[in-house]
Enzyme design. Sequence first.
Site: not given
Lengths: 139, 303
Positions: B51-52, B80, B101, B129
């Site tokens: 959603r974000t 990696k 994020r 956030h």
Amino acid sequence: MKIDSINNGVVIDHIRAGKGMELYHFLNLDHMDCSIALIKNAPSQKMGKKDIIKIDTELDLDLDILGYIDPNVTINVIKDSVCVEKIHPQLPERLTNIIQCKNPRCITSVEQEIPHIFKLTDRKNGEYRCIYCESKAKN
Amino acid sequence: MRSLIDIIDLTVEEIDELIATANDIIANPDKYAEKCKRKKLATLFFEPSTRTRLSFESAMLELGGSVIGFSGANNSSAAKGESVSDTVRTVGCYADIIAMRHPKEGAPMIASMRSPVPIINAGDGGHNHPTQTLADLLTIHREKGRFDHLTVGLCGDLKFGRTVHSLIHALSRYEGVQFVMISPDELKVPEYIIQELEKEGIPYTETRSLEEAMPTLDILYMTRVQQERFFNEADYIRLKDSYILTPDKLETAKSSLSILHPLPRVNEISVAVDNDPRACYFKQVSNGKYIRMALILKLLEVE
């Protein structure tokens, strides 16, 4: 107990009893080859007992480390057997690579080669927090 | 060059400015449809959050820009072993702005120290956030017309709920705001936030009872008890149903109450509440997109 006075060097006085060895290690004094005396539990009128470190050479001490480990110490700078300067370190505003963040969720736990930086958030209680995750520094 | 890592990076005036821009976008969307033409947003989601990510991507598309990125560390160079610093330096060569994020707290801050383009923190573990907080603030402002003199109830997971922590920081700066923290003992607001409130003299109360707090509230901010923040499944199962908002619990609430939730919800707000005019959580989603549009414009310094 008698330890000779020094001619040119530094005396770190008024170290809280028991903290002397910690300071010795933090300042990397074990890597120096000059005469160094660590005196534990010396009698003190002001403190009852104290630790003292005498370093028989001129050197630049990291005042941030000293201020963080024990902000009550006195640093006496000795030249030609005379104390020419007394320094009272403060709690530093920032600590860089002196302590490590212990929060397992902090980015410093995985990202290589980033400096561990803490900022002073409460001078009265000597509280530091990691600048990345804001966790409190644990002694 | 500015980044947004923590909501407190923005002054009260800057928040006002973002809210004014978002309101103008809502009123005149066509005016903004090509503002970011030929600009690219990279969404670097080392932890999935549909959603974000979609909110950021929609925001950039509605500004006429385009979007690149990945979702989930398995699909990225992090799998990696690449560092966050190297990833953003690389992506900064392709994109004009990055929304990131990351599961580790402080990762976007490291990114902002190394990146050649602005970084927006789209959530770092249980820490910050800020764009959710901006969405919350825009919603509060559109519903109440102000930020000052509000009694704000925060309910559910106040310990790990980063949206709650950021909202407290943001609203603490306005006069006459008081907080009512409603949670089980296990999920109370962290001590350092309480200390900050006490230091600033901001009034707050802590309670375990949603019913008791309800009549006093102007805003009720519900949160999800998130399983991924628990180390122990038994604790999660025991606590997740503690605070469920139902129509009968709302009987004693003010008619002017605004109910917010950062979403997704599990069952902490009954579906029966959705039709109540006081429910604002889907408006909040929409506001999230508009405030992200305003933020992208600000950080890209687009007039």
